[in-house]
Design a protein around this motif. Structure first.
Motif, short mmCIF file in Angstrom:
data_model
loop_
_atom_site.label_atom_id
_atom_site.label_comp_id
_atom_site.label_asym_id
_atom_site.label_seq_id
_atom_site.Cartn_x
_atom_site.Cartn_y
_atom_site.Cartn_z
N ALA A 45 0.83 -1.21 0.00
CA ALA A 45 0.00 0.00 0.00
C ALA A 45 0.87 1.26 0.00
O ALA A 45 0.57 2.23 -0.71
CB ALA A 45 -0.92 -0.01 1.21
N LEU A 46 1.96 1.25 0.77
CA LEU A 46 2.84 2.42 0.82
C LEU A 46 3.50 2.69 -0.52
O LEU A 46 3.58 3.83 -0.98
CB LEU A 46 3.91 2.22 1.90
CG LEU A 46 3.42 2.21 3.34
CD1 LEU A 46 4.58 1.97 4.30
CD2 LEU A 46 2.72 3.52 3.69
N ILE A 47 3.98 1.63 -1.18
CA ILE A 47 4.61 1.80 -2.48
C ILE A 47 3.60 2.35 -3.49
O ILE A 47 3.89 3.27 -4.26
CB ILE A 47 5.18 0.46 -2.97
CG1 ILE A 47 6.37 0.05 -2.07
CG2 ILE A 47 5.63 0.55 -4.42
CD1 ILE A 47 6.90 -1.33 -2.36
N THR A 48 2.40 1.80 -3.46
CA THR A 48 1.36 2.26 -4.39
C THR A 48 0.99 3.71 -4.13
O THR A 48 0.87 4.52 -5.07
CB THR A 48 0.12 1.36 -4.28
OG1 THR A 48 0.51 -0.01 -4.47
CG2 THR A 48 -0.92 1.74 -5.30
N VAL A 49 0.80 4.06 -2.86
CA VAL A 49 0.41 5.43 -2.51
C VAL A 49 1.50 6.41 -2.91
O VAL A 49 1.22 7.48 -3.49
CB VAL A 49 0.10 5.52 -1.01
CG1 VAL A 49 0.01 6.98 -0.56
CG2 VAL A 49 -1.20 4.81 -0.69
N MET A 50 2.74 6.08 -2.62
CA MET A 50 3.85 6.98 -2.96
C MET A 50 3.94 7.19 -4.47
O MET A 50 4.08 8.32 -4.96
CB MET A 50 5.16 6.40 -2.42
CG MET A 50 5.28 6.40 -0.91
SD MET A 50 5.73 8.02 -0.25
CE MET A 50 7.42 8.13 -0.80
N ALA A 51 3.86 6.10 -5.23
CA ALA A 51 4.02 6.21 -6.67
C ALA A 51 2.87 7.00 -7.31
O ALA A 51 3.09 7.91 -8.11
CB ALA A 51 4.10 4.81 -7.29
N TRP A 52 1.64 6.66 -6.93
CA TRP A 52 0.51 7.35 -7.55
C TRP A 52 0.39 8.80 -7.08
O TRP A 52 -0.06 9.66 -7.84
CB TRP A 52 -0.78 6.59 -7.26
CG TRP A 52 -0.92 5.34 -8.07
CD1 TRP A 52 -0.80 4.06 -7.64
CD2 TRP A 52 -1.16 5.25 -9.48
NE1 TRP A 52 -0.96 3.18 -8.67
CE2 TRP A 52 -1.19 3.87 -9.81
CE3 TRP A 52 -1.36 6.19 -10.47
CZ2 TRP A 52 -1.40 3.44 -11.11
CZ3 TRP A 52 -1.58 5.76 -11.78
CH2 TRP A 52 -1.60 4.39 -12.08
N SER A 53 0.79 9.08 -5.86
CA SER A 53 0.76 10.47 -5.40
C SER A 53 1.78 11.31 -6.15
O SER A 53 1.49 12.45 -6.54
CB SER A 53 1.02 10.53 -3.89
OG SER A 53 0.01 9.84 -3.17
N ALA A 54 2.97 10.74 -6.35
CA ALA A 54 3.98 11.47 -7.12
C ALA A 54 3.50 11.70 -8.56
O ALA A 54 3.70 12.78 -9.13
CB ALA A 54 5.30 10.70 -7.12
N GLY A 55 2.85 10.69 -9.14
CA GLY A 55 2.29 10.86 -10.49
C GLY A 55 1.20 11.91 -10.53
O GLY A 55 1.11 12.69 -11.49
N ALA A 56 0.36 11.95 -9.48
CA ALA A 56 -0.71 12.96 -9.43
C ALA A 56 -0.14 14.37 -9.34
O ALA A 56 -0.65 15.31 -9.97
CB ALA A 56 -1.63 12.67 -8.25
N ILE A 57 0.94 14.55 -8.57
CA ILE A 57 1.58 15.86 -8.46
C ILE A 57 2.17 16.28 -9.81
O ILE A 57 2.04 17.43 -10.24
CB ILE A 57 2.66 15.85 -7.37
CG1 ILE A 57 2.01 15.67 -5.99
CG2 ILE A 57 3.48 17.12 -7.41
CD1 ILE A 57 3.00 15.54 -4.87
#
Length: 564
Positions: A289-301
């Motif tokens: 979950a942490l890896i997914t959240v970090m990756a998708w949040s960076a992509g959203a930014i």
């Protein structure tokens, strides 16, 4: 029979016997050599451990790890130590450290990576069984298999099972010496934290897949993380109020959620690294979950940054989206939207590949099955048909450019400005400022009129119904006067006013005018019609159309005084 013949017969018989014996010996040696390739041979094993090893519990990889789990769950670490190959330790060290190593390994399995025992082979020779025939190693016996692979910093350690034959006993499966040497390093990384030393032993009792204290700690941790996320979100919103209005403040407001998620993920990572470690089933889920959240949040930014940049260009280079802007500006905006979709596609693919590589989904979920052409074709054809169709139509519109951002189109009887072309839909602004969201495939499959293509000018017509006795010359003169006073009417030499139809009681007067664009033409047409109607009402009300009732056979239009 002579003595010589008898001696020769014995010689032949002895030669035959020796040949048979040597052949049997060679065959037996070859068979022993081949069988030794199925296991590691040793004369003794774990002589320093107390008690006896139950060979029946170690006949297959699945039985060996099930026995290890059952023994460690009961706290019998001395019994579990017999499943470790402690050959690298002296008998004294085996007696002193065997139980401790078994306990540490059980903690590594519990916290580091969840071990699925049912996935291990239930055969003594651990032959790979693959009915599909896609595995090149199918049907081959093994004497060494990998249980799990875990990382410690930049190093990786494998926990493996090996098959050993001790003297003339049946072969058994045990943890290899190389894996035993890795236990201290893995325990330092995945073992209990300092915080857990203060937890009472009665709360460390296993309850289902978690320990008792974890059932209380996990909800509290999640609540704390939620509060941290809310605080970060509010702090960024407060900072946005101090920024000047425009692109910077819009960007900061839109990244509130992704930044809050990244902060929460970092805090969670530090929590499980330095404060507390949970059981493997929860820790593994949390890491994914942490890896997914970090990756998708960076992509959203990153995507928000692109959108803000596009908004800045739209406001300063194009302005209000309509067809009054130069063609090059509208073409630029269309190209920017196409570039945005390309960036989104690259971000989605990159983030997805990164997440899958980090969580090793290709190994854990058997992506080799999904990679087959038939299965992948079915998934894409059934599940993604509509989405892929919209995406391809979107790229088609962006490349062929039958419409551009800002074009005025006539779509299903309505005037609409094209505000945006996205992956799956196109956004149209109707003349009354309503937004019309249309799937791209639906829009591309329907006939539409691009009123901005080539030239935005439009030749419009206006009809008036007046009585038969209306003076057309006077009305034509007034139309030309009113049309020339309108700013939106151009090319005055094309103004025209003529009678185009007639009924028994009225005639139709059609006026033609050229406008700079459809919206301006509609506005000019409405203004001229209002002024024409006002002129007739104020000066010639008898020119209004009216019904005629015949009361005699005489011609009443001539005003015959003798008519009854």
């Amino acid at each position: 029979m002579t003595m010589k013949q008898s001696w020769q017969g014995w010689r032949v018989m002895v030669a035959v016997v020796l040949s048979i014996g040597l052949g049997l010996g060679v065959a037996q040696a070859e068979e022993t050599k081949n069988q030794e390739g199925l296991w590691y041979s040793t004369e003794s094993m774990n002589t320093g451990l107390p008690g006896e090893m139950d060979e029946a519990m170690l006949r297959t990889p699945r039985e060996a790890m099930r026995s290890f789990t059952e023994l460690t769950d009961k706290g019998d670490f001395e019994g579990a130590a017999h499943i470790l190959n402690l050959t690298d330790l002296s008998p004294t060290e085996q007696r002193e450290r065997g139980a401790m190593l078994a306990r540490k390994l059980s903690e590594v399995f519990r916290r580091g990576k969840w071990l699925n025992i049912s996935s291990l082979s239930g055969r003594r020779d651990a032959v790979i069984e693959d009915a599909s025939g896609k595995d090149s190693r199918a049907g081959e016996p093994r004497r060494d298999i990998e249980l799990v692979s875990m990382e410690v910093g930049s190093d990786a350690y494998d926990i493996r099972l090996g098959r050993y034959r001790i003297s003339d006993h049946e072969p058994v499966w045990m943890i290899t010496p190389e894996s035993v040497r890795a236990i201290p390093a893995l325990y330092d990384r995945y073992g209990p934290s300092r915080f857990e030393h203060y937890i009472p032993d009665r709360l460390k009792t296993p309850m289902g897949v978690l320990k008792l204290w974890e059932w209380f700690a996990i909800p509290l941790v999640l609540l704390m993380l939620w509060l941290i996320g809310k605080a970060v979100h509010a702090l960024i919103g407060f900072m946005a109020r101090w920024l000047p209005s425009g692109s910077p403040s819009i960007f900061v407001i839109q990244i509130q959620g992704p930044v809050a998620m990244i902060v929460v993920a970092l805090v969670t990572q530090m929590l499980i690294e330095y404060v507390v470690s949970f059981s493997a089933i929860f820790a593994t889920t949390l890491r994914v979950a942490l890896i997914t959240v970090m990756a998708w949040s960076a992509g959203a930014i990153a995507l928000t940054l692109v959108d803000t940049f596009m908004l800045h260009l739209t406001r300063h280079m194009v302005g209000q989206i309509d067809d009054a802007k130069p063609r090059d500006d509208r073409k630029l905006l269309t190209t920017l939207y196409a570039l945005r979709r390309v960036i989104i596609l690259v971000l989605v693919i990159s983030v997805t590949i990164y997440v899958l590589s980090q969580v090793k989904l290709f190994e854990t979920l058997g992506m080799s099955i999904l990679a087959s052409a038939s299965v992948l074709a079915v998934l894409v054809g059934v599940a993604g048909q509509a989405v892929l169709g919209n995406i391809l139509s979107s790229f088609q519109l962006s490349l062929a450019k039958p419409v551009r951002i800002g074009d005025l189109v006539m779509f299903e009887g309505q005037w609409c400005y094209v505000e945006g072309i996205f992956y799956t839909y196109i956004r149209l602004r109707v003349w009354n400022e309503r937004l019309l969201i249309v799937p791209v495939t639906y829009f591309a499959s329907k006939a539409f009129e691009n009123l901005s293509a080539g030239n935005t000018r439009e030749y419009r017509s206006m009809e008036l119904n007046v009585h038969l006795n209306a003076d057309i010359a006077v009305l034509r003169e007034k139309f030309l006067e009113f049309a020339q006073e309108e700013d939106d009417v151009i090319e005055h030499h094309k103004l025209l006013c003529s009678v185009t139809a007639q009924t028994i009681s009225a005639q139709t007067l059609t006026c033609f005018l050229m406008a700079s664009d459809p919206i301006s033409g509609w506005r000019a047409e409405a203004n001229i019609r209002e002024r024409m109607l006002a002129f007739i009402r104020d000066h010639h009300p008898d020119w209004w159309p009216r019904n005629v009732m015949v009361i005699s056979q005489q011609d009443i239009t001539r005003g015959d005084a003798d008519a009854p």
